[in-house]
Design an enzyme around this catalytic site. Sequence first.
Site, PDB file in Angstrom:
ATOM      1  N   GLU A   1      -7.276  -6.851   4.724  1.00  0.00           N
ATOM      2  CA  GLU A   1      -7.175  -6.388   3.333  1.00  0.00           C
ATOM      3  C   GLU A   1      -5.954  -6.983   2.639  1.00  0.00           C
ATOM      4  O   GLU A   1      -5.976  -7.221   1.443  1.00  0.00           O
ATOM      5  CB  GLU A   1      -7.153  -4.850   3.313  1.00  0.00           C
ATOM      6  CG  GLU A   1      -8.526  -4.295   3.677  1.00  0.00           C
ATOM      7  CD  GLU A   1      -8.532  -2.821   4.061  1.00  0.00           C
ATOM      8  OE1 GLU A   1      -8.145  -2.523   5.206  1.00  0.00           O
ATOM      9  OE2 GLU A   1      -8.919  -1.991   3.237  1.00  0.00           O
TER      10      GLU A   1
ATOM     11  N   ARG B   1      -2.303  -2.164  -3.664  1.00  0.00           N
ATOM     12  CA  ARG B   1      -3.596  -1.530  -3.435  1.00  0.00           C
ATOM     13  C   ARG B   1      -3.660  -0.245  -4.274  1.00  0.00           C
ATOM     14  O   ARG B   1      -2.754   0.575  -4.232  1.00  0.00           O
ATOM     15  CB  ARG B   1      -3.727  -1.158  -1.960  1.00  0.00           C
ATOM     16  CG  ARG B   1      -5.032  -0.453  -1.721  1.00  0.00           C
ATOM     17  CD  ARG B   1      -5.061   0.178  -0.368  1.00  0.00           C
ATOM     18  NE  ARG B   1      -6.365   0.796  -0.193  1.00  0.00           N
ATOM     19  CZ  ARG B   1      -6.598   1.759   0.671  1.00  0.00           C
ATOM     20  NH1 ARG B   1      -5.641   2.237   1.424  1.00  0.00           N
ATOM     21  NH2 ARG B   1      -7.806   2.257   0.773  1.00  0.00           N
TER      22      ARG B   1
ATOM     23  N   ARG C   1     -14.029  13.076   8.761  1.00  0.00           N
ATOM     24  CA  ARG C   1     -14.842  13.442   7.583  1.00  0.00           C
ATOM     25  C   ARG C   1     -16.301  13.635   7.979  1.00  0.00           C
ATOM     26  O   ARG C   1     -16.825  12.901   8.824  1.00  0.00           O
ATOM     27  CB  ARG C   1     -14.764  12.358   6.514  1.00  0.00           C
ATOM     28  CG  ARG C   1     -13.389  12.198   5.921  1.00  0.00           C
ATOM     29  CD  ARG C   1     -13.409  11.224   4.741  1.00  0.00           C
ATOM     30  NE  ARG C   1     -12.071  10.784   4.444  1.00  0.00           N
ATOM     31  CZ  ARG C   1     -11.709   9.510   4.249  1.00  0.00           C
ATOM     32  NH1 ARG C   1     -12.610   8.539   4.281  1.00  0.00           N
ATOM     33  NH2 ARG C   1     -10.458   9.203   4.000  1.00  0.00           N
TER      34      ARG C   1
ATOM     35  N   ASN D   1       0.868  -1.172   0.000  1.00  0.00           N
ATOM     36  CA  ASN D   1       0.000   0.000   0.000  1.00  0.00           C
ATOM     37  C   ASN D   1       0.910   1.228   0.000  1.00  0.00           C
ATOM     38  O   ASN D   1       1.479   1.580   1.032  1.00  0.00           O
ATOM     39  CB  ASN D   1      -0.891  -0.034   1.249  1.00  0.00           C
ATOM     40  CG  ASN D   1      -1.900   1.093   1.264  1.00  0.00           C
ATOM     41  OD1 ASN D   1      -1.863   1.996   0.412  1.00  0.00           O
ATOM     42  ND2 ASN D   1      -2.792   1.064   2.224  1.00  0.00           N
TER      43      ASN D   1
ATOM     44  N   HIS E   1     -12.967   1.027   0.140  1.00  0.00           N
ATOM     45  CA  HIS E   1     -12.785  -0.082   1.096  1.00  0.00           C
ATOM     46  C   HIS E   1     -13.252  -1.421   0.514  1.00  0.00           C
ATOM     47  O   HIS E   1     -13.643  -2.331   1.253  1.00  0.00           O
ATOM     48  CB  HIS E   1     -13.605   0.140   2.398  1.00  0.00           C
ATOM     49  CG  HIS E   1     -13.188   1.309   3.219  1.00  0.00           C
ATOM     50  ND1 HIS E   1     -14.107   2.148   3.822  1.00  0.00           N
ATOM     51  CD2 HIS E   1     -11.966   1.768   3.565  1.00  0.00           C
ATOM     52  CE1 HIS E   1     -13.469   3.080   4.500  1.00  0.00           C
ATOM     53  NE2 HIS E   1     -12.171   2.880   4.358  1.00  0.00           N
TER      54      HIS E   1
END
Length: 391
Positions: free
Chosen positions: A378, A88, A236, A7, A177
Amino acid sequence: MKIMAVNAGSSSIKFQLLDMPSEKQITTGIVERIGSDNASFTIKFDGQKYQKTTSILNHGVGVSIILEALIEHGVLSSINEIEGVGHRVVQGGEVFKSSVVINDQVLQQIIDLGDMAPLHNPANATGIKAFREILPNVIQVAVFDTTFHQTMKEDAFLYGTPYEWYTKYGIRKYGFHGTSHQFVSERANELLGSNDTKLIVCHIGNGASLSAVKNGQCVDTSMGFTPLEGFPMGTRSGSIDPAITSYMEKKLNVSSDRITDILNKESGYLGISGISNDSRDLENAILEGNERARLALDVQAKQIVDYIGSYYVYMGGLDAICFTAGIGENSAILRKMIADRLGVLGVELDERMNQLRGENLISTANSKVKVYVIPTDEEVMIAREVMSLQK
Ligand code: ADP
């Protein structure tokens, strides 16, 4: 066989080396502050941690340092042991409907999609280039945050904006996601012993999103064109009345970019509570009687339940709700706040099971909808995708 899941950010590379198909984690590590003289490099394996600070001027140097360290510490006897690298990539647009083996054309398409994800895709591409240069004969696979959501139908992914915005500029809901939603929904189907299921996956971390998964396919999700849409997260705002942005631009006398920045970085838990973006800080503050900390969780729980109600109707029922990610896996308080609001759907939480750690069924035997905690992974999902594309 050993597969690396990567990532890459603008100044960092996080990686995990996995043994496949056993899915056992061999090493994890991170290179941070790439581009500086005091960059840091950390790897963990066998319960030990090694850290060093050094000059790492670009991602290529970062990748070399990672590979050298793996050999130096005996994790690998040579770099030839790595048989695949999965990267990713945040935005795959409508171009990528599944994970893909990277070639020059794919790399260019990832860079071109950077228009829609300027903070992520260019950095992901930089990581890909660095690994391709150093491991030119190893299969490299792009695994996108968006592809799991590409099964959504038009009624779920289109906004009520002019249709040409979609056809000319790609304005639609993409969702993010995806690797986590896929991993958790596949695991839930294993636990339920069927693929013929209606699930809602609640990935609640600093960034957070829900997905509705029917018969193993995503039919709706809460994040949209960007990861800003949805319910309030760590920093957020989630969805708001779009007219607020130009109104507040004038009131604060700031640019529209600054407003977007506030909605991304100074809202959510942090903005409502005025204390922190970390759920643990809010939970401690609630115990001390802090009302705005409670309000931050209340607003989030209310909006999560709004999505759950809407997905229940859209899918025509619900078999299981699955909590995952930092907060979903660890915050018994938030899970209870959500489950308590879902009594009307016949959800009944087992208060004792809700306190446990790890993968668990946390609803009672009477609950009409099963509630699970399923830790996400992940990196394993990325490694599985690499395996499935290997000839
Ligand atoms: P991201 O990957 O989006 O940065 P994570 O999935 O790591 O986010 O989740 C980060 C959040 O998880 C933080 O708000 C943190 O407080 C919360 N978290 C992590 N561990 C715990 C815990 N033991 N109890 C409560 N919250 C936790």
